[in-house]
Design a protein around this motif. Structure first.
Motif, mmCIF file in Angstrom:
data_model
loop_
_atom_site.group_PDB
_atom_site.id
_atom_site.type_symbol
_atom_site.label_atom_id
_atom_site.label_comp_id
_atom_site.label_asym_id
_atom_site.label_seq_id
_atom_site.Cartn_x
_atom_site.Cartn_y
_atom_site.Cartn_z
ATOM 1 N N ILE A 26 9.449 7.338 -6.441
ATOM 2 C CA ILE A 26 8.202 7.003 -5.785
ATOM 3 C C ILE A 26 8.106 7.809 -4.503
ATOM 4 C CG2 ILE A 26 8.059 4.684 -6.783
ATOM 5 C CD1 ILE A 26 8.963 3.644 -4.024
ATOM 6 N N PHE A 56 5.054 6.791 -9.050
ATOM 7 C CA PHE A 56 4.082 5.975 -8.337
ATOM 8 C C PHE A 56 4.046 6.393 -6.873
ATOM 9 C CE2 PHE A 56 2.362 2.043 -6.512
ATOM 10 C CZ PHE A 56 1.391 1.724 -7.452
ATOM 11 N N VAL A 58 2.960 5.116 -3.000
ATOM 12 C CA VAL A 58 2.683 3.944 -2.165
ATOM 13 C C VAL A 58 2.208 4.407 -0.797
ATOM 14 C CG1 VAL A 58 4.359 2.487 -3.355
ATOM 15 C CG2 VAL A 58 5.086 3.801 -1.356
ATOM 16 N N ILE A 74 4.826 -2.400 -7.249
ATOM 17 C CA ILE A 74 4.555 -1.493 -8.356
ATOM 18 C C ILE A 74 4.217 -2.271 -9.627
ATOM 19 C CG2 ILE A 74 5.580 0.250 -9.879
ATOM 20 C CD1 ILE A 74 7.135 1.215 -7.347
ATOM 21 N N THR A 75 4.952 -3.328 -9.879
ATOM 22 C CA THR A 75 4.703 -4.142 -11.078
ATOM 23 C C THR A 75 3.285 -4.700 -11.069
ATOM 24 O OG1 THR A 75 7.046 -4.717 -11.199
ATOM 25 C CG2 THR A 75 5.528 -6.115 -12.426
ATOM 26 N N GLU A 77 0.663 -3.425 -9.492
ATOM 27 C CA GLU A 77 -0.310 -2.337 -9.571
ATOM 28 C C GLU A 77 -0.377 -1.685 -10.952
ATOM 29 O OE1 GLU A 77 -2.520 -1.270 -7.234
ATOM 30 O OE2 GLU A 77 -1.887 -2.906 -5.958
ATOM 31 N N VAL A 78 0.728 -1.615 -11.643
ATOM 32 C CA VAL A 78 0.786 -0.909 -12.927
ATOM 33 C C VAL A 78 0.209 -1.739 -14.063
ATOM 34 C CG1 VAL A 78 2.340 0.155 -14.606
ATOM 35 C CG2 VAL A 78 2.674 0.558 -12.183
#
Length: 79
Positions: A26, A56, A58, A74-75, A77-78
């Protein structure tokens, strides 16, 4: 924390482990903004390669979060 250099600027990069994917890289949105031009095309072949290696992006202040906080972010957003 590791860094990546692009257009003579350094950007923070981190490796975290996602449960179903494994280890991913990331980095920050400030790097992402430099990779593309106003037409959303890569500014160079190097930019394309960097983007393909980053899972990803941020916000710049979020790159310092703990692994657990980043994983949660991340979880969300994905999905």
């Amino acid at each position: 924390m590791a860094e990546i250099c692009f257009q003579n600027r350094k950007f923070k990069i981190r490796e975290i482990k996602l449960p179903e994917i494994g280890s991913v890289l990331i980095s920050t949105t400030s790097l992402n903004e430099l990779l593309l031009n106003k037409n959303q095309n890569y500014v160079s072949n190097e930019a394309n390669k960097i983007d393909e290696s980053i899972y990803f992006f941020v916000d710049d202040n979020e790159i310092e979060l703990s692994d657990i906080e980043l994983l949660d972010l991340i979880t969300k957003e994905v999905k």
